[in-house]
Write an enzyme that holds these catalytic residues in place. Sequence first.
Site, PDB file in Angstrom:
ATOM      1  N   HIS A  29      66.064  32.680  62.161  1.00  0.00           N
ATOM      2  CA  HIS A  29      67.475  32.802  61.768  1.00  0.00           C
ATOM      3  C   HIS A  29      68.281  31.945  62.755  1.00  0.00           C
ATOM      4  CE1 HIS A  29      70.523  36.023  60.069  1.00  0.00           C
ATOM      5  NE2 HIS A  29      70.965  34.793  59.931  1.00  0.00           N
TER       6      HIS A  29
ATOM      7  N   ASN B 246      78.831  37.095  63.047  1.00  0.00           N
ATOM      8  CA  ASN B 246      77.832  36.110  62.637  1.00  0.00           C
ATOM      9  C   ASN B 246      77.583  35.103  63.751  1.00  0.00           C
ATOM     10  OD1 ASN B 246      76.951  35.513  59.325  1.00  0.00           O
ATOM     11  ND2 ASN B 246      77.942  37.410  59.914  1.00  0.00           N
TER      12      ASN B 246
ATOM     13  N   ASP C  60      80.141  30.899  59.154  1.00  0.00           N
ATOM     14  CA  ASP C  60      78.847  31.433  59.572  1.00  0.00           C
ATOM     15  C   ASP C  60      78.559  30.963  61.002  1.00  0.00           C
ATOM     16  OD1 ASP C  60      76.124  32.240  59.645  1.00  0.00           O
ATOM     17  OD2 ASP C  60      75.906  31.938  57.484  1.00  0.00           O
ATOM     18  N   ASN C  61      77.779  29.931  61.179  1.00  0.00           N
ATOM     19  CA  ASN C  61      77.425  29.491  62.532  1.00  0.00           C
ATOM     20  C   ASN C  61      78.490  28.587  63.141  1.00  0.00           C
ATOM     21  OD1 ASN C  61      74.790  30.711  63.012  1.00  0.00           O
ATOM     22  ND2 ASN C  61      74.146  29.514  61.241  1.00  0.00           N
TER      23      ASN C  61
ATOM     24  N   HIS D 223      62.891  37.515  62.238  1.00  0.00           N
ATOM     25  CA  HIS D 223      62.861  38.761  61.446  1.00  0.00           C
ATOM     26  C   HIS D 223      61.495  38.961  60.785  1.00  0.00           C
ATOM     27  CE1 HIS D 223      67.208  39.044  61.901  1.00  0.00           C
ATOM     28  NE2 HIS D 223      67.353  37.843  61.354  1.00  0.00           N
TER      29      HIS D 223
ATOM     30  N   ASN E 147      71.827  38.263  64.197  1.00  0.00           N
ATOM     31  CA  ASN E 147      72.125  37.126  63.326  1.00  0.00           C
ATOM     32  C   ASN E 147      72.045  35.818  64.107  1.00  0.00           C
ATOM     33  OD1 ASN E 147      74.011  35.051  62.119  1.00  0.00           O
ATOM     34  ND2 ASN E 147      74.138  36.575  60.499  1.00  0.00           N
ATOM     35  N   ASP E 148      72.778  35.748  65.211  1.00  0.00           N
ATOM     36  CA  ASP E 148      72.840  34.501  65.970  1.00  0.00           C
ATOM     37  C   ASP E 148      72.781  34.801  67.462  1.00  0.00           C
ATOM     38  OD1 ASP E 148      72.926  31.738  66.248  1.00  0.00           O
ATOM     39  OD2 ASP E 148      75.111  31.632  66.185  1.00  0.00           O
TER      40      ASP E 148
ATOM     41  N   GLU F 135      69.209  27.175  58.133  1.00  0.00           N
ATOM     42  CA  GLU F 135      70.293  28.143  58.373  1.00  0.00           C
ATOM     43  C   GLU F 135      71.038  27.850  59.655  1.00  0.00           C
ATOM     44  OE1 GLU F 135      72.667  31.588  59.305  1.00  0.00           O
ATOM     45  OE2 GLU F 135      71.082  30.773  60.569  1.00  0.00           O
ATOM     46  N   ASP F 136      70.331  27.364  60.670  1.00  0.00           N
ATOM     47  CA  ASP F 136      70.995  27.010  61.914  1.00  0.00           C
ATOM     48  C   ASP F 136      70.418  25.697  62.440  1.00  0.00           C
ATOM     49  OD1 ASP F 136      72.849  27.259  63.914  1.00  0.00           O
ATOM     50  OD2 ASP F 136      71.872  28.915  64.962  1.00  0.00           O
TER      51      ASP F 136
ATOM     52  N   ILE G 257      69.554  30.040  66.189  1.00  0.00           N
ATOM     53  CA  ILE G 257      68.834  29.425  67.304  1.00  0.00           C
ATOM     54  C   ILE G 257      69.825  28.949  68.364  1.00  0.00           C
ATOM     55  CG2 ILE G 257      66.843  28.686  65.938  1.00  0.00           C
ATOM     56  CD1 ILE G 257      68.012  25.868  65.832  1.00  0.00           C
TER      57      ILE G 257
END
Length: 335
Positions: A93, A203, A248-249, A113, A147-148, A33-34, A95
Amino acid sequence: MPRTMHSTLSSRELTQNYLPNCHLIEGIEYGAEDITILDDGLAFLSTGLKYPGLPSYSDDPGKIYSLNLLDSDLKIKALNIKGQFDKGSFNPHGISVYTDEKDGAIYLFVVNHPQGKSQVEIFRFVEGENALQHIKTIRHELLHNVNDIVAVGTESFYATNDHYFTNGILKVMEPLLSLSWSDVVYYSPQTVQVVAGGFSSANGINISPDKRHLYVSNILKHKIRVMEIQKNTVLSHVKEVDVGSLCDNIEVDRESGDLWLGCHPNGLKFMLSDPNDPPGSEVIRIENILSEKPRVTQVYADDGSVIIASSVATPYGGKLLIGTVYQKALICDLK
């Protein structure tokens, strides 16, 4: 719900736009995800996220992997977590990496989470052992839907909350009602406060190389918000840049200052996550974001046949690493 249809870009169809010499990273099956990359080419990948409402194809706890982009074999290695830490409920999630100028120590900040809660873990990277030494866990009522994160000190950071509500039903209703109630929080041991609000799901977050500007993805508005850091807890609005996708990221090129965004081209497909009509992937680059005319370009696009639900893209040494929320990771040559 025309507003929802617009905010999710639900009618958008994607034209393939591939990069040369792409191949999947072996061993990444449940998302990355990241991703963030150190100056020396060592990448950290946050994998195995279980996020409410989205697919998860493994019951195993999440992991942080390292990947040396200078090695020709590109083999991922799971980082061993040391110290008093519950690895069994690890659900990583966003980083961020922070290097302490005093002693060169590298700290990895991880949004976690466990059991659906939100907290931030701080680890120190033990390079010789390919390990993470757990330093501390941070919980706070303002860090409720994190989230981030972007680290700005050994114990300080900015974090995005992607929802205002914590109740499951209200969280689902929030985007449907187009509420712009999510926010950015600054945390240090001395101060915790909301420093920016009015986001339709904040996000990704990152910082400019000179540490003077924060960038935040206002995902359901299809914009990147730029804010100037006056002091830690005082941000001034500079502008919002349209990106035409649900980005998103955010990764920032240390040399050029360019922003690289992993995006969801069709938010409805992303939320439905139908294997027979999978969500696609898109990478967008923003050059000269602080200028009068930032240049926004699509670097990569796929309809889901190669890679599903891209969430991060980061360049290094002429290559581009693309991660996803719950599926695979891809590495390509940049043209």
